[in-house]
Scaffold this motif. Structure first.
Motif, PDB file in Angstrom:
ATOM      1  N   HIS A   1      22.286  22.290  38.966  1.00 27.91           N
ATOM      2  CA  HIS A   1      22.389  22.509  37.515  1.00 27.91           C
ATOM      3  C   HIS A   1      22.466  24.012  37.249  1.00 27.91           C
ATOM      4  CE1 HIS A   1      20.359  23.007  33.479  1.00 27.91           C
ATOM      5  NE2 HIS A   1      21.210  22.057  33.181  1.00 27.91           N
TER       6      HIS A   1
ATOM      7  N   ASP B   1      21.804  26.928  25.387  1.00 24.39           N
ATOM      8  CA  ASP B   1      21.990  25.524  25.045  1.00 24.39           C
ATOM      9  C   ASP B   1      20.799  25.041  24.215  1.00 24.39           C
ATOM     10  OD1 ASP B   1      23.137  23.013  24.977  1.00 24.39           O
ATOM     11  OD2 ASP B   1      22.105  22.366  26.790  1.00 24.39           O
TER      12      ASP B   1
ATOM     13  N   THR C   1       8.939  15.638  38.087  1.00 23.14           N
ATOM     14  CA  THR C   1       9.100  16.490  36.901  1.00 23.14           C
ATOM     15  C   THR C   1      10.484  16.263  36.297  1.00 23.14           C
ATOM     16  OG1 THR C   1       7.649  18.173  37.848  1.00 23.14           O
ATOM     17  CG2 THR C   1       9.133  18.892  36.106  1.00 23.14           C
ATOM     18  N   LEU C   2      10.523  16.028  35.003  1.00 25.92           N
ATOM     19  CA  LEU C   2      11.793  15.872  34.298  1.00 25.92           C
ATOM     20  C   LEU C   2      12.239  17.215  33.725  1.00 25.92           C
ATOM     21  CD1 LEU C   2      11.103  12.574  32.321  1.00 25.92           C
ATOM     22  CD2 LEU C   2      12.499  12.839  34.376  1.00 25.92           C
ATOM     23  N   PHE C   3      13.541  17.349  33.497  1.00 23.84           N
ATOM     24  CA  PHE C   3      14.078  18.574  32.896  1.00 23.84           C
ATOM     25  C   PHE C   3      15.280  18.202  32.041  1.00 23.84           C
ATOM     26  CE2 PHE C   3      18.063  19.740  35.163  1.00 23.84           C
ATOM     27  CZ  PHE C   3      18.142  18.647  35.992  1.00 23.84           C
ATOM     28  N   PRO C   4      15.687  19.096  31.152  1.00 28.32           N
ATOM     29  CA  PRO C   4      16.845  18.800  30.308  1.00 28.32           C
ATOM     30  C   PRO C   4      18.124  19.228  31.031  1.00 28.32           C
ATOM     31  CG  PRO C   4      15.491  20.608  29.386  1.00 28.32           C
ATOM     32  CD  PRO C   4      15.038  20.375  30.784  1.00 28.32           C
TER      33      PRO C   4
ATOM     34  N   CYS D   1      21.867  19.889  31.372  1.00 25.65           N
ATOM     35  CA  CYS D   1      23.013  20.199  30.508  1.00 25.65           C
ATOM     36  C   CYS D   1      24.298  19.972  31.294  1.00 25.65           C
ATOM     37  CB  CYS D   1      22.902  21.643  30.053  1.00 25.65           C
ATOM     38  SG  CYS D   1      24.377  22.232  29.221  1.00 25.65           S
ATOM     39  N   GLY D   2      25.288  19.346  30.653  1.00 28.46           N
ATOM     40  CA  GLY D   2      26.525  19.005  31.351  1.00 28.46           C
ATOM     41  C   GLY D   2      27.574  20.099  31.363  1.00 28.46           C
TER      42      GLY D   2
ATOM     43  N   TYR E   1      23.274  13.762  23.431  1.00 27.91           N
ATOM     44  CA  TYR E   1      22.231  13.362  24.372  1.00 27.91           C
ATOM     45  C   TYR E   1      22.828  12.756  25.638  1.00 27.91           C
ATOM     46  CZ  TYR E   1      18.120  14.649  21.820  1.00 27.91           C
ATOM     47  OH  TYR E   1      17.132  15.393  21.234  1.00 27.91           O
TER      48      TYR E   1
ATOM     49  N   ASP F   1      24.317  14.209  28.328  1.00 26.36           N
ATOM     50  CA  ASP F   1      23.897  14.833  29.579  1.00 26.36           C
ATOM     51  C   ASP F   1      22.390  14.669  29.803  1.00 26.36           C
ATOM     52  OD1 ASP F   1      23.538  16.457  27.372  1.00 26.36           O
ATOM     53  OD2 ASP F   1      24.539  18.203  28.211  1.00 26.36           O
ATOM     54  N   MET F   2      21.635  14.705  28.699  1.00 29.30           N
ATOM     55  CA  MET F   2      20.187  14.513  28.817  1.00 29.30           C
ATOM     56  C   MET F   2      19.883  13.138  29.410  1.00 29.30           C
ATOM     57  SD  MET F   2      18.961  17.272  27.786  1.00 29.30           S
ATOM     58  CE  MET F   2      20.135  18.593  27.528  1.00 29.30           C
TER      59      MET F   2
ATOM     60  N   TRP G   1      17.943  12.410  32.918  1.00 32.54           N
ATOM     61  CA  TRP G   1      16.664  11.715  33.094  1.00 32.54           C
ATOM     62  C   TRP G   1      16.813  10.526  34.047  1.00 32.54           C
ATOM     63  CZ3 TRP G   1      16.324  12.235  27.105  1.00 32.54           C
ATOM     64  CH2 TRP G   1      15.963  13.546  26.802  1.00 32.54           C
TER      65      TRP G   1
ATOM     66  N   THR H   1      18.081  23.863  39.969  1.00 37.24           N
ATOM     67  CA  THR H   1      18.520  24.505  38.732  1.00 37.24           C
ATOM     68  C   THR H   1      18.414  26.013  38.897  1.00 37.24           C
ATOM     69  OG1 THR H   1      18.210  24.628  36.327  1.00 37.24           O
ATOM     70  CG2 THR H   1      16.236  24.298  37.647  1.00 37.24           C
TER      71      THR H   1
ATOM     72  N   ILE I   1      11.018  10.208  26.858  1.00 36.71           N
ATOM     73  CA  ILE I   1      10.377  11.014  27.900  1.00 36.71           C
ATOM     74  C   ILE I   1       9.187  10.266  28.496  1.00 36.71           C
ATOM     75  CG2 ILE I   1       9.118  13.175  28.346  1.00 36.71           C
ATOM     76  CD1 ILE I   1      12.248  13.314  28.003  1.00 36.71           C
TER      77      ILE I   1
ATOM     78  N   PHE J   1       6.940  19.334  31.388  1.00 35.57           N
ATOM     79  CA  PHE J   1       8.395  19.187  31.305  1.00 35.57           C
ATOM     80  C   PHE J   1       8.960  20.553  31.653  1.00 35.57           C
ATOM     81  CE2 PHE J   1      12.470  18.231  29.205  1.00 35.57           C
ATOM     82  CZ  PHE J   1      12.601  16.876  29.442  1.00 35.57           C
ATOM     83  N   PHE J   2      10.036  20.566  32.429  1.00 35.10           N
ATOM     84  CA  PHE J   2      10.576  21.826  32.936  1.00 35.10           C
ATOM     85  C   PHE J   2      11.569  22.426  31.945  1.00 35.10           C
ATOM     86  CE2 PHE J   2      13.341  24.482  35.462  1.00 35.10           C
ATOM     87  CZ  PHE J   2      12.468  25.108  36.326  1.00 35.10           C
TER      88      PHE J   2
ATOM     89  N   ARG K   1      17.811  22.548  24.429  1.00 34.87           N
ATOM     90  CA  ARG K   1      18.157  21.213  23.949  1.00 34.87           C
ATOM     91  C   ARG K   1      17.602  20.164  24.913  1.00 34.87           C
ATOM     92  NH1 ARG K   1      22.915  18.145  25.060  1.00 34.87           N
ATOM     93  NH2 ARG K   1      23.597  19.923  26.299  1.00 34.87           N
TER      94      ARG K   1
END
Lengths: 361, 361
Positions: free
Chosen positions: A168, A176, A204-207, A209-210, A238, A240-241, A245, A260, A291, B136-137, B152
């Motif tokens: 990423h 973003d 661990t989750l992260f946002p 982005c595409g 949403y 890419d989010m 996830w 990332t 989430i 959350f990262f 985002r």
């Protein structure tokens, strides 16, 4: 049209497709010419299929518009979003390559602090070809990078790392941000070049982005579904989010790593925050439940392929998020359709060679 | 001796102690003078207590040697290591301040890429006073830093963050490698300045180095025990690692954040890899079990103070790691002794004001 000088073959030249969703002429490719021109492009044309998208001379590409998508997928085309960059995932599905790099058409070549142009694709490939460290955090960041290593106290049994599924990348200039943050900080620009690549730890989750994203399609492709967004759907932005996830939960289950950080691209223009707010507002609200859902999601041991994981996740989405809004029931069904369509186009060498190639030129 | 010019009061001047373990004259403080001279120092003299440690003029400090430690703690002094920098944790115990910064005496002021001297302490304080993001990262790293924010897709409910308990700083020049890596890469130097601070996510362990470390003593002090190392013990160089793993499990349980990244210090000299190997080799072996132990450790809901968490962890260490080596039974007992000693010195305002001040000057 190519220059007469012999150019060195870039990394993974025949094993990577560049996927670009667009609604306009692809003049932005001029700036990427030195880095992209030896790769194959898959262009997914969004919006009015009668419009002609101009691609600068010298690029090797295939282009799919909505008519192509409908023709190729038939009734299953319903899982591909329209009037939203989520349509890009169609490109992942029709690719026959091992790796995908996807980039937005408002992203340009960034410069590093020394003023040199950054070959974003090359950095992504390095990220994908070197292992990840999802099980323990290395304080000097990517231990596989030149001049770095694992620090004291890093267990030796974990130093082989995990296979990397996703890289990423980040963005200089326009960050973003979501619509509320855009509205509150209209002038904020990202000027900080952070010279690091790191693994997002397991659990661990992260946002995701595409805009500037690469992945190993052979490994994680079927999980890279960008959902139902845009035309006829209650949300946008949403895509890419959602993919991020789902993908992260599945990578954690399968034991693959997600990185990332580097490379940066130069993100040229902020989208309209008022339009974005309209697309996002339900997502901002639903996200709180999403989430918690993804943080708690557990895949059974029996799921040993990404397809199995994804179908199981779709089931859990329907059961648990269906209560949040009926939209998620529709989305869960689309997730299943996506996997069916993926398998149809990718089930075997033989089959895949028979697939139509859209309007390849 | 101070200059006649009025100096601005630095951040947390009366709420932070600087703890330095040493066996030599503290000439290294000259370089730190502009940054440290208004703070109070706690010097923990290791080794021969008859030796006199010279401290440059103008610093406000108290100094404890082994005789002081024995006198103050009595039989409980057994929990404080001798001939190992692990002795530094005695300084945490006798401090009466809210915050601690600890630094090694071979660490000098580093420069940022613009060539400016880095005020490491100021950056640590900023890290400690701003929230963390353990749940959350955030892909643009510390969202509380100027010029940055949450991206985002970051849930709004998590944007208040968590209270920060620990700030782990890094090192330019000599990286903090274990003996095998030192032997294999004797010439490797860390030249990469990564301009980022990030939260180590909940559930993720990392190798905490004690060279350049700050923490909120009021919150997490009792968990910052550096174990039994050095003289009479089978291992060394795992003091900070041990503290880091215990601390992280407890911070995760309590809902506090741990940051790593900026600031850098300049680490001047590599310690002898052959000597280090002798100190480390059992640790390198045991570590494989330790990491599994700490990754699986769960603290019951009933543990609502750090002391309770730590005593519970000591119990689990004895039960589960006692099988790995009898050393861990001794260590578990020392963990309990440490908490008893901590509480004795810190249980109430009244009591604490009666504590001796070592050889304060």
């Amino acid at each position: 049209m190519a220059g007469s000088a012999i150019k060195p073959t870039p990394l993974l030249k025949d094993e990577l497709d560049i996927v670009i969703p667009t609604i306009r002429n692809l003049d932005f490719l001029e700036m990427w010419r030195p880095f992209f021109e030896q790769y194959h492009l898959i262009i997914v044309q969004d919006g009015d299929p009668s419009k002609t998208i101009k691609v600068p001379d010298g690029f090797d590409y295939e282009l799919y518009n909505r008519n192509d998508i409908n023709r190729i997928l038939g009734p299953k085309a319903s899982c591909i979003s329209f009037k939203d960059s989520a349509c890009r995932c169609f490109g992942y599905m029709v690719s026959k390559k091992k790796y995908i790099y996807t980039i937005d058409d408002d992203c340009f070549v960034a410069k590093n602090p020394s003023g040199e142009q950054i070959n974003a694709l090359e950095q992504h490939i390095k990220n994908l070809l070197s292992p990840s460290t999802p099980y323990f955090f290395n304080t000097l960041y990517d231990p596989y990078r030149e001049g770095a290593d694992f620090v004291r106290g890093y267990p030796f049994s974990l130093r082989e790392g995990a296979t990397t599924a996703v890289s990423h990348g980040l963005w200089l200039n326009i960050p973003d941000y979501d619509a509320p943050t855009q509205l509150v900080k209209p002038l904020e620009r990202n000027k900080r070049y952070v010279d690091a690549v790191l693994t997002v730890p397991k659990g661990t989750l992260f946002p995701m982005c595409g805009m500037n994203l690469a992945f190993n399609r052979e490994l994680i492709g079927p999980a890279m579904y960008f959902g139902l967004m845009g035309d006829g759907q209650p949300i946008g932005r949403y895509d890419d989010m959602w993919a991020g996830w789902c993908m992260k939960v599945i990578c954690d289950h399968m034991g693959w790593g997600v990185k990332t950080g580097l490379p940066y691209i130069w993100h040229s223009k902020a989208s309209n925050p008022f339009v974005n707010l309209k697309k996002e507002y339900r997502g901002i609200y639903w996200q709180e439940d999403l989430i918690r859902f993804f943080q708690a999601a557990v895949l059974p041991k029996e799921c040993v392929t990404v397809q199995q994981c994804y179908i199981e996740l779709a089931k859990q989405v329907k059961e648990k998020l269906g209560k949040v809004d009926p939209y998620f029931i529709k989305l869960a069904d689309a997730m299943v359709t996506w996997i069916e369509a993926w398998d149809e186009l990718n089930s075997s060498e033989e089959k895949s060679s028979k697939q139509p190639n859209g309007t390849a030129k």
